[in-house]
Write a protein that holds these residues in place. Structure first.
Motif, PDB file in Angstrom:
ATOM      1  N   SER A  57     -13.909 -27.600  -2.636  1.00 13.05           N
ATOM      2  CA  SER A  57     -14.097 -28.765  -1.774  1.00 13.05           C
ATOM      3  C   SER A  57     -13.586 -28.499  -0.361  1.00 13.05           C
ATOM      4  O   SER A  57     -14.260 -28.806   0.630  1.00 13.05           O
ATOM      5  CB  SER A  57     -13.385 -29.975  -2.376  1.00 13.05           C
ATOM      6  OG  SER A  57     -13.447 -31.077  -1.504  1.00 13.05           O
ATOM      7  N   LEU A  58     -12.373 -27.926  -0.230  1.00  9.95           N
ATOM      8  CA  LEU A  58     -11.812 -27.688   1.095  1.00  9.95           C
ATOM      9  C   LEU A  58     -12.615 -26.628   1.838  1.00  9.95           C
ATOM     10  O   LEU A  58     -12.820 -26.735   3.056  1.00  9.95           O
ATOM     11  CB  LEU A  58     -10.341 -27.276   0.983  1.00  9.95           C
ATOM     12  CG  LEU A  58      -9.598 -27.133   2.308  1.00  9.95           C
ATOM     13  CD1 LEU A  58      -9.645 -28.428   3.112  1.00  9.95           C
ATOM     14  CD2 LEU A  58      -8.144 -26.715   2.072  1.00  9.95           C
ATOM     15  N   ALA A  59     -13.082 -25.629   1.122  1.00 11.79           N
ATOM     16  CA  ALA A  59     -13.893 -24.599   1.767  1.00 11.79           C
ATOM     17  C   ALA A  59     -15.165 -25.207   2.352  1.00 11.79           C
ATOM     18  O   ALA A  59     -15.573 -24.885   3.472  1.00 11.79           O
ATOM     19  CB  ALA A  59     -14.236 -23.500   0.753  1.00 11.79           C
ATOM     20  N   ALA A  60     -15.785 -26.114   1.590  1.00 10.82           N
ATOM     21  CA  ALA A  60     -17.002 -26.763   2.085  1.00 10.82           C
ATOM     22  C   ALA A  60     -16.692 -27.625   3.305  1.00 10.82           C
ATOM     23  O   ALA A  60     -17.464 -27.650   4.271  1.00 10.82           O
ATOM     24  CB  ALA A  60     -17.625 -27.602   0.973  1.00 10.82           C
ATOM     25  N   ASP A  61     -15.558 -28.343   3.288  1.00 13.52           N
ATOM     26  CA  ASP A  61     -15.204 -29.204   4.415  1.00 13.52           C
ATOM     27  C   ASP A  61     -14.927 -28.387   5.671  1.00 13.52           C
ATOM     28  O   ASP A  61     -15.280 -28.798   6.785  1.00 13.52           O
ATOM     29  CB  ASP A  61     -13.964 -30.046   4.080  1.00 13.52           C
ATOM     30  CG  ASP A  61     -14.283 -31.149   3.086  1.00 13.52           C
ATOM     31  OD1 ASP A  61     -15.479 -31.419   2.884  1.00 13.52           O
ATOM     32  OD2 ASP A  61     -13.340 -31.721   2.512  1.00 13.52           O
ATOM     33  N   LEU A  62     -14.280 -27.196   5.500  1.00 11.89           N
ATOM     34  CA  LEU A  62     -13.887 -26.390   6.652  1.00 11.89           C
ATOM     35  C   LEU A  62     -14.961 -25.398   7.079  1.00 11.89           C
ATOM     36  O   LEU A  62     -14.860 -24.796   8.153  1.00 11.89           O
ATOM     37  CB  LEU A  62     -12.587 -25.631   6.347  1.00 11.89           C
ATOM     38  CG  LEU A  62     -11.342 -26.495   6.067  1.00 11.89           C
ATOM     39  CD1 LEU A  62     -10.158 -25.606   5.710  1.00 11.89           C
ATOM     40  CD2 LEU A  62     -11.008 -27.361   7.261  1.00 11.89           C
ATOM     41  N   GLY A  63     -15.959 -25.223   6.218  1.00 12.70           N
ATOM     42  CA  GLY A  63     -17.010 -24.262   6.551  1.00 12.70           C
ATOM     43  C   GLY A  63     -16.546 -22.819   6.431  1.00 12.70           C
ATOM     44  O   GLY A  63     -16.957 -21.966   7.229  1.00 12.70           O
ATOM     45  N   VAL A  64     -15.680 -22.557   5.436  1.00 13.03           N
ATOM     46  CA  VAL A  64     -15.182 -21.194   5.224  1.00 13.03           C
ATOM     47  C   VAL A  64     -15.500 -20.779   3.798  1.00 13.03           C
ATOM     48  O   VAL A  64     -15.934 -21.584   2.971  1.00 13.03           O
ATOM     49  CB  VAL A  64     -13.661 -21.106   5.482  1.00 13.03           C
ATOM     50  CG1 VAL A  64     -13.331 -21.516   6.914  1.00 13.03           C
ATOM     51  CG2 VAL A  64     -12.872 -21.964   4.501  1.00 13.03           C
ATOM     52  N   ALA A  65     -15.247 -19.510   3.493  1.00 17.20           N
ATOM     53  CA  ALA A  65     -15.499 -19.013   2.151  1.00 17.20           C
ATOM     54  C   ALA A  65     -14.470 -19.588   1.184  1.00 17.20           C
ATOM     55  O   ALA A  65     -13.306 -19.797   1.535  1.00 17.20           O
ATOM     56  CB  ALA A  65     -15.438 -17.488   2.138  1.00 17.20           C
TER      57      ALA A  65
END
Length: 479
Positions: A57-65
């Motif tokens: 979820s956090l990766a999707a929010d931040l746009g990172v792997a």
């Protein structure tokens, strides 16, 4: 070891970390993420037990792997900033809580103790609010509510509430109250604010007020740009016969049924004088019927409004009969004033909750409101009797007045002692108001108003468990 956060039912309010705002700085994404998380924990923005978003979820929010987030989490777990357990997710660790500086030692002597008891007037016994009956009324009201009840609403207020209020006021207070002449407001303060706007729009420049009353009401009028010349109060109530001597006054604010705070009912001759003045000048009488439902040793004093519904604006609220936090009141208006108050309120009813209006309407229609009023009338009468008896026994030289109705009494004091008694009460942990607190500052008007040393004792305010202690503290500070 059992994980204290494994059971979601035990989650604290801060535990649901599905959204997390972070600003990543630095040269690397993982380093920036770790620095941002450390800073959020260090400053206390993320407290112990806060559940962080999943790595996905956090990766999707931040746009990172996703691996970037997973590796950052793993390293912070190793450093002791976070914890990670099967079924519990990733959370802020206890050891990571920021250290709080010890409070500095006081540089001055200790101040007086915080109040343990309160006899400040103006509040009912909040512990006596009929929660079960209110909840039942809310359920019935929501079940029967039309879909349009959940929209913006009518500036007049819900018709269901205006209809039952009109019926109740006609029966219980003798008010002429057609539903189309009632505007629902968020308590008396809101209603008076709307009235002040309407008066200013009519080019009224001054509203006469009683020489003793609430400074917040005087402040609402002066904030609207209105002058507030005072009318003296004596044993027959407010001297309304003096209205003819005041220049430029377009309205007068009165508490005729039970003058606040002296407790005097307005004499019939002075009621007539007020209405005669309004008819002769085109002025308005603003009637604050704040506690007219509570009377003990006298016949009910009807509302002044019945003498001339076209010259009197009647204000009532549920603040004293139920609880102050409900913030629901009503204005019964002369017909010509209705569009002016609606214009002041706005096209949408943004100050009064439609759901609470519907609940109060059902509460009144079911008879629960009048049962509550009768119950509290008996309770407050017992307290008044206990107050009078205790003062007669422990302070026999003290005179108590204003006790035939209402929720407070006036305890008269020897001249020059009011301030010292109020301060002594504060040191004992008792909050109580002196009469001087309610006195109009007539310096600007050039008038010299009579002064009275007294306490205004709100015997309705304490809960049943606090009443005996409050009464004992009061008797101990009296001269």
């Amino acid at each position: 070891m059992t994980d204290p956060w494994a059971n979601s039912a035990a989650d604290p309010p801060s535990a649901f970390g599905t959204d997390l705002h972070l600003e990543l700085n630095g040269s690397g994404l993982r380093t920036g993420l770790m620095d941002a998380l450390r800073e959020a924990v260090r400053t206390g923005r993320l407290v112990f037990g806060t559940r962080l978003p999943s790595s996905r979820s956090l990766a999707a929010d931040l746009g990172v792997a996703r691996n970037t987030v997973a590796n950052a989490y793993a390293e912070l777990v190793a450093e002791g900033w976070l914890t990670a357990r099967q079924g519990s997710g990733t959370r802020v660790a206890r050891r990571a809580e920021p250290r709080r500086a010890a409070p500095a030692a006081p540089r001055t002597r200790p101040t007086r103790r915080r109040p343990t008891y309160s006899l400040v007037p103006g509040s009912p016994d909040l512990a006596a609010f009929p929660r079960t009956q209110w909840l039942a009324a809310a359920r019935r009201a929501l079940t029967a509510a039309p879909h349009d009840a959940f929209g913006r609403g009518d500036a007049l207020g819900r018709v269901e509430l205006r209809t039952v209020v009109a019926d109740y006021l006609a029966r219980a207070r003798g008010v002429y109250a057609d539903p189309e002449r009632i505007v629902i407001c968020a308590g008396f303060h809101h209603g008076l604010m709307l009235m002040a706007q309407a008066l200013r729009a009519r080019r009224v420049r001054a509203v006469a007020v009683e020489s003793y009353g609430l400074d917040v009401h005087r402040g609402l009028l002066t904030d609207a740009g209105l002058r507030i010349p005072p009318l003296s109060v004596d044993e027959r109530g407010t001297r309304t016969d003096d209205l003819a001597q005041l220049r430029g006054v377009g309205a007068v604010l009165l508490t005729p049924s039970h003058q606040f705070p002296t407790g005097v009912a307005l004499h019939p001759d002075r009621r007539t004088a007020a209405v005669d003045w309004a008819r002769a000048t085109g002025g308005l009488i603003l009637e604050d019927d704040y506690d007219g439902e509570f009377r003990y040793d006298r016949q009910p004093v009807g509302a002044l409004q019945v003498l001339d519904p076209e010259r009197v604006v009647y204000f009532g609220t549920a603040s004293k009969s139920l609880v102050t936090g409900l913030r629901l009141g009503w204005m019964v208006l002369p017909e010509e004033l209705v569009p002016e108050i609606v214009a002041a309120k706005g096209h949408g009813d943004w100050m009064t909750s439609a759901l609470e209006q519907l609940t109060l309407a059902e509460f009144i229609a079911s008879g629960a409101y009048e049962r509550q009023v009768r119950s509290m009338r008996l309770r407050y009468r017992r307290r008044r009797d206990q107050l009078v008896a205790a003062l007669a026994q422990r302070a026999p030289g003290i005179r108590v007045t204003g006790i035939a109705a209402g929720m407070h009494a006036v305890v008269e004091l020897p001249r020059g002692t009011e301030r010292s008694v109020v301060e002594a009460a504060a040191w004992l942990g008792l909050a109580v108001s002196g009469m001087a607190r309610f006195r109009h500052d007539a310096a600007d008007s050039g008038q010299r108003l009579p002064e009275q040393d007294a306490l205004v004792v709100g015997y309705a305010t304490p809960s049943d468990s606090a009443w005996a202690g409050a009464l004992d503290a009061l008797c101990r500070v009296l001269p």
